[in-house]
Scaffold this motif. Structure first.
Motif, PDB file in Angstrom:
ATOM      1  N   THR A 147       6.410  -7.977  -4.145  1.00  0.00           N
ATOM      2  CA  THR A 147       5.047  -7.530  -4.421  1.00  0.00           C
ATOM      3  C   THR A 147       4.168  -7.620  -3.180  1.00  0.00           C
ATOM      4  OG1 THR A 147       5.339  -8.408  -6.649  1.00  0.00           O
ATOM      5  CG2 THR A 147       3.088  -7.905  -5.970  1.00  0.00           C
ATOM      6  N   THR A 148       4.267  -8.731  -2.488  1.00  0.00           N
ATOM      7  CA  THR A 148       3.425  -8.956  -1.310  1.00  0.00           C
ATOM      8  C   THR A 148       3.653  -7.862  -0.278  1.00  0.00           C
ATOM      9  OG1 THR A 148       3.560 -11.330  -1.711  1.00  0.00           O
ATOM     10  CG2 THR A 148       2.857 -10.635   0.497  1.00  0.00           C
ATOM     11  N   GLU A 149       4.921  -7.568  -0.021  1.00  0.00           N
ATOM     12  CA  GLU A 149       5.203  -6.549   0.987  1.00  0.00           C
ATOM     13  C   GLU A 149       4.734  -5.173   0.515  1.00  0.00           C
ATOM     14  OE1 GLU A 149       8.572  -6.535   3.952  1.00  0.00           O
ATOM     15  OE2 GLU A 149       9.288  -5.040   2.530  1.00  0.00           O
ATOM     16  N   ALA A 150       4.906  -4.900  -0.777  1.00  0.00           N
ATOM     17  CA  ALA A 150       4.485  -3.594  -1.303  1.00  0.00           C
ATOM     18  C   ALA A 150       2.975  -3.407  -1.123  1.00  0.00           C
ATOM     19  CB  ALA A 150       4.868  -3.488  -2.782  1.00  0.00           C
ATOM     20  N   ILE A 151       2.211  -4.449  -1.429  1.00  0.00           N
ATOM     21  CA  ILE A 151       0.746  -4.322  -1.305  1.00  0.00           C
ATOM     22  C   ILE A 151       0.348  -4.185   0.166  1.00  0.00           C
ATOM     23  CG2 ILE A 151      -1.486  -5.454  -1.731  1.00  0.00           C
ATOM     24  CD1 ILE A 151      -0.162  -6.735  -4.245  1.00  0.00           C
ATOM     25  N   ASN A 152       1.001  -4.941   1.025  1.00  0.00           N
ATOM     26  CA  ASN A 152       0.702  -4.819   2.457  1.00  0.00           C
ATOM     27  C   ASN A 152       1.056  -3.437   2.979  1.00  0.00           C
ATOM     28  OD1 ASN A 152      -0.269  -7.392   4.027  1.00  0.00           O
ATOM     29  ND2 ASN A 152       1.006  -8.107   2.338  1.00  0.00           N
ATOM     30  N   LEU A 153       2.148  -2.874   2.456  1.00  0.00           N
ATOM     31  CA  LEU A 153       2.528  -1.514   2.865  1.00  0.00           C
ATOM     32  C   LEU A 153       1.410  -0.532   2.504  1.00  0.00           C
ATOM     33  CD1 LEU A 153       6.002   0.133   2.100  1.00  0.00           C
ATOM     34  CD2 LEU A 153       3.890   1.429   2.124  1.00  0.00           C
ATOM     35  N   VAL A 154       0.936  -0.621   1.269  1.00  0.00           N
ATOM     36  CA  VAL A 154      -0.110   0.314   0.844  1.00  0.00           C
ATOM     37  C   VAL A 154      -1.390   0.067   1.656  1.00  0.00           C
ATOM     38  CG1 VAL A 154      -1.552   1.060  -1.096  1.00  0.00           C
ATOM     39  CG2 VAL A 154       0.876   0.556  -1.475  1.00  0.00           C
ATOM     40  N   ALA A 155      -1.735  -1.199   1.838  1.00  0.00           N
ATOM     41  CA  ALA A 155      -2.974  -1.510   2.567  1.00  0.00           C
ATOM     42  C   ALA A 155      -2.899  -0.988   4.001  1.00  0.00           C
ATOM     43  CB  ALA A 155      -3.233  -3.019   2.557  1.00  0.00           C
ATOM     44  N   HIS A 162      -6.754   6.309   5.002  1.00  0.00           N
ATOM     45  CA  HIS A 162      -7.787   6.801   4.074  1.00  0.00           C
ATOM     46  C   HIS A 162      -9.079   6.000   4.062  1.00  0.00           C
ATOM     47  CE1 HIS A 162      -5.179   9.844   2.315  1.00  0.00           C
ATOM     48  NE2 HIS A 162      -4.215   8.954   2.393  1.00  0.00           N
ATOM     49  N   LEU A 163      -9.089   4.812   4.676  1.00  0.00           N
ATOM     50  CA  LEU A 163     -10.296   3.986   4.601  1.00  0.00           C
ATOM     51  C   LEU A 163     -11.079   4.080   5.899  1.00  0.00           C
ATOM     52  CD1 LEU A 163      -8.728   0.813   2.939  1.00  0.00           C
ATOM     53  CD2 LEU A 163     -10.233   2.496   1.830  1.00  0.00           C
ATOM     54  N   GLY A 164     -12.383   4.159   5.770  1.00  0.00           N
ATOM     55  CA  GLY A 164     -13.257   4.177   6.940  1.00  0.00           C
ATOM     56  C   GLY A 164     -14.480   3.322   6.681  1.00  0.00           C
ATOM     57  N   GLU A 165     -15.331   3.278   7.672  1.00  0.00           N
ATOM     58  CA  GLU A 165     -16.587   2.520   7.616  1.00  0.00           C
ATOM     59  C   GLU A 165     -17.347   2.822   6.310  1.00  0.00           C
ATOM     60  OE1 GLU A 165     -17.295   0.700  10.487  1.00  0.00           O
ATOM     61  OE2 GLU A 165     -19.012  -0.200   9.426  1.00  0.00           O
ATOM     62  N   ALA A 178      -1.956 -12.341  -2.836  1.00  0.00           N
ATOM     63  CA  ALA A 178      -1.247 -11.145  -2.334  1.00  0.00           C
ATOM     64  C   ALA A 178      -2.031  -9.864  -2.595  1.00  0.00           C
ATOM     65  CB  ALA A 178       0.135 -11.036  -2.988  1.00  0.00           C
ATOM     66  N   ASN A 179      -2.939  -9.902  -3.557  1.00  0.00           N
ATOM     67  CA  ASN A 179      -3.749  -8.707  -3.829  1.00  0.00           C
ATOM     68  C   ASN A 179      -5.209  -8.930  -3.420  1.00  0.00           C
ATOM     69  OD1 ASN A 179      -3.779  -6.013  -4.662  1.00  0.00           O
ATOM     70  ND2 ASN A 179      -4.342  -6.516  -6.769  1.00  0.00           N
ATOM     71  N   ILE A 180      -5.415  -9.894  -2.543  1.00  0.00           N
ATOM     72  CA  ILE A 180      -6.748 -10.136  -1.962  1.00  0.00           C
ATOM     73  C   ILE A 180      -6.675 -10.008  -0.437  1.00  0.00           C
ATOM     74  CG2 ILE A 180      -8.639 -11.786  -1.656  1.00  0.00           C
ATOM     75  CD1 ILE A 180      -7.728 -13.150  -4.283  1.00  0.00           C
ATOM     76  N   VAL A 181      -5.792 -10.818   0.147  1.00  0.00           N
ATOM     77  CA  VAL A 181      -5.780 -10.938   1.617  1.00  0.00           C
ATOM     78  C   VAL A 181      -5.473  -9.606   2.320  1.00  0.00           C
ATOM     79  CG1 VAL A 181      -4.814 -12.217   3.580  1.00  0.00           C
ATOM     80  CG2 VAL A 181      -5.197 -13.383   1.388  1.00  0.00           C
ATOM     81  N   PRO A 182      -4.483  -8.815   1.861  1.00  0.00           N
ATOM     82  CA  PRO A 182      -4.247  -7.536   2.553  1.00  0.00           C
ATOM     83  C   PRO A 182      -5.470  -6.623   2.531  1.00  0.00           C
ATOM     84  CG  PRO A 182      -2.407  -8.058   1.100  1.00  0.00           C
ATOM     85  CD  PRO A 182      -3.496  -9.051   0.793  1.00  0.00           C
ATOM     86  N   SER A 187      -9.950  -4.197   5.324  1.00  0.00           N
ATOM     87  CA  SER A 187     -11.407  -3.984   5.348  1.00  0.00           C
ATOM     88  C   SER A 187     -11.957  -4.326   6.728  1.00  0.00           C
ATOM     89  CB  SER A 187     -12.097  -4.870   4.300  1.00  0.00           C
ATOM     90  OG  SER A 187     -11.676  -4.501   3.031  1.00  0.00           O
ATOM     91  N   ARG A 188     -11.499  -5.456   7.273  1.00  0.00           N
ATOM     92  CA  ARG A 188     -11.967  -5.824   8.621  1.00  0.00           C
ATOM     93  C   ARG A 188     -11.544  -4.793   9.651  1.00  0.00           C
ATOM     94  NH1 ARG A 188     -10.550 -11.216   7.222  1.00  0.00           N
ATOM     95  NH2 ARG A 188     -12.371 -11.932   6.108  1.00  0.00           N
ATOM     96  N   GLN A 189     -10.327  -4.273   9.474  1.00  0.00           N
ATOM     97  CA  GLN A 189      -9.815  -3.328  10.479  1.00  0.00           C
ATOM     98  C   GLN A 189     -10.507  -1.968  10.404  1.00  0.00           C
ATOM     99  OE1 GLN A 189      -5.744  -3.573   9.263  1.00  0.00           O
ATOM    100  NE2 GLN A 189      -5.400  -5.531  10.290  1.00  0.00           N
ATOM    101  N   THR A 190     -10.983  -1.591   9.223  1.00  0.00           N
ATOM    102  CA  THR A 190     -11.508  -0.222   9.052  1.00  0.00           C
ATOM    103  C   THR A 190     -13.013  -0.173   8.808  1.00  0.00           C
ATOM    104  OG1 THR A 190     -11.118  -0.306   6.670  1.00  0.00           O
ATOM    105  CG2 THR A 190      -9.337   0.580   8.039  1.00  0.00           C
TER     106      THR A 190
END
Ligand code: PLP
Length: 461
Positions: A147-155, A162-165, A178-182, A187-190
């Motif tokens: 699960t963790t890797e799957a969510i990180n893959l999508v994030a 698809h995410l911007g400012e 696992a569904n918070i930190v990614p 969010s910080r990166q984009t």
């Protein structure tokens, strides 16, 4: 005190999914999913999705799980740490060793005989997974570590594209780390903004509040279907519907729902559905990212390397289509095959019957645990899976966990990788027994007895 060992053969527990309570014994006519030992594996039968009205024969089910015969601290093992990981039936253990004995190879079908066997076994597991989820296409099933890797893959891959400012991601207060930190990281990166849908004091997700948070800037809603810390079952279908109404993609974390309820990704409608094999009597290190065709098509590759390319020059690489596009490098072939066997095993028992039996265990345990002086149950949502978090006055969760361990009972004591929701409920840690279909009310009695003695000062310090 009755022990499971002495009481099971005499008083096995049987349960009818349809009848709402323990009833009669019927002969267990499950298909044997384990391959023949000592020869090339026979093809596995198709996944069974109908359960009819056969009873869940818990004594027979227990005999499928070799580890349940273990003794811990001189007592029969009672495994109540199922939300962390489940035990494995003999069929899964045998399937993995059979793979290494008869099929082991990397998966390049055309290379030689064993490569063909390994490729067939791996792709057969993918097809089994597709059928278990009722996914439309086998290409929608991507094998990942969990699960963790799957969510990180999508994030990291869908999210970066698809995410911007100022774009928004909506999660819920119930989420596992696992569904918070990614989502915090992307969010910080984009420059995207992370919003959190609240719960009430009993741990029910407030869907109206979630809907208020979803708006024109929302690009993604990511929510769990079952909370690992409280057991809350969310209305995932409605979450998907809310997200889609506002044009957002929706990811459902199925890590805790996959072993407890039927999943039909078409009916659910989620763009992404993720789970880990080890939560559903499969191996560790293998999990699944299901993606709707258009969602995966809109997701760039995550990692680059072998297996995922169509052609490479020193200047550029052309990628394969999903799922290979997302499976760079040599994957966890044997454990994917083991996962296929695990899903067949569960489908064969009948997921509705499993769900009903686990509810029976939860309904049995909850009032009895609450009645013990000093016990406070953390998480009393309207809809719960078989997770029973609690605290005991005057005793740290770790102390309760140790007292239970001394009697052979495995529970999790801690924050369960879900600190925000525990803090929302006013605690830092809980004791968390979580039940699976191979547990029994006799085991629950042994557990209740230890907690009761501890509460009354009769066990430990
Ligand atoms: N999401 C939920 C709800 C979970 O319960 C867990 C594991 O406990 C995870 C995600 C992470 O799963 P894994 O550690 O298998 O990647």
């Amino acid at each position: 005190m009755t022990t499971p060992e002495t009481s099971f053969p005499a008083t096995p527990e049987f349960y009818f999914a349809d009848a709402g309570g323990p009833m009669f014994y019927f002969l267990d006519d499950r298909l044997d999913a384990s391959p023949a030992i000592g020869g090339p594996p026979t093809p596995e039968p198709p996944v069974v999705t109908t359960t009819g009205d056969r009873a869940l024969d818990v004594a027979s089910v227990r005999s499928d799980f070799p580890i349940l015969g273990e003794r811990v601290n001189g007592r029969p093992l009672i495994w109540f740490d199922n939300a962390a990981t489940t035990q494995k039936p003999r069929a899964v253990i045998d399937r993995i060793s059979s793979f290494y004995e008869h099929e082991n190879s990397n998966i390049h079908r055309a290379a030689h005989e064993l490569a063909a066997r390994a490729t067939d076994a791996y792709e057969d597991a993918r097809e089994t997974t597709r059928r278990f989820l009722n996914a439309p296409r086998v290409e929608d099933i991507v094998f990942v570590r969990g699960t963790t890797e799957a969510i990180n893959l999508v994030a990291q891959s869908w999210g970066r594209k698809h995410l911007g400012e100022g774009d928004e991601i909506v999660i819920t207060h119930l989420e596992h780390h696992a569904n918070i930190v990614p989502w915090q990281q992307i969010s910080r990166q984009t420059g995207a903004v992370l919003k959190v849908a609240p719960v009430d004091d009993r741990g029910n997700l407030l869907l109206d509040e979630l809907e208020r948070l979803v708006g024109p800037r929302t690009k993604l809603v990511a929510a769990t279907q079952v909370s690992n810390a409280l057991g809350t079952v969310t209305d995932a279908k409605r979450i998907v519907e809310i997200g889609h109404r506002h044009g957002a993609r929706v990811l459902i974390d199925g890590a805790q729902s996959i072993p407890h309820m039927p999943i039909d990704v078409v009916d659910l409608g989620a763009d992404f559905f993720v789970f880990s094999g080890h939560k559903i009597v499969g191996p560790t290190g293998i999990g699944v990212l299901y993606g709707a065709q258009d969602a995966l098509a809109d997701t760039p590759p995550w990692q680059g390397g072998g297996n995922m390319i169509a052609d490479v020059t020193l200047e550029r690489a052309l990628y394969q289509d999903p799922p290979n596009k997302f499976e760079a490098g040599t994957g966890n072939i044997a454990d994917a095959v083991g996962l296929g066997t695990a899903l067949r095993y569960v489908a064969d028992l009948g997921i509705e019957r499993i769900a009903a039996y686990e509810h029976h265990l939860l309904d049995y345990a909850t009032p009895r645990l609450s009645a013990i002086p000093g016990v406070r149950i953390i998480g009393t949502a309207d809809e719960k899976a078989s997770v029973l978090s609690f605290v005991l006055d005057g005793h740290e969760p770790l102390e309760v966990g140790k007292a239970l361990n001394a009697e052979g009972i495995a529970v999790r004591a801690g924050h369960h990788c879900a600190q925000p929701i525990l803090r929302r409920m006013g605690v830092e840690q809980t004791v968390r027994p979580s039940f699976a279909f191979y547990n029994t009310t006799d085991e629950i009695d042994v557990f209740l007895d230890v907690v009761d003695r501890l509460a009354r000062g009769g066990v430990g310090g």
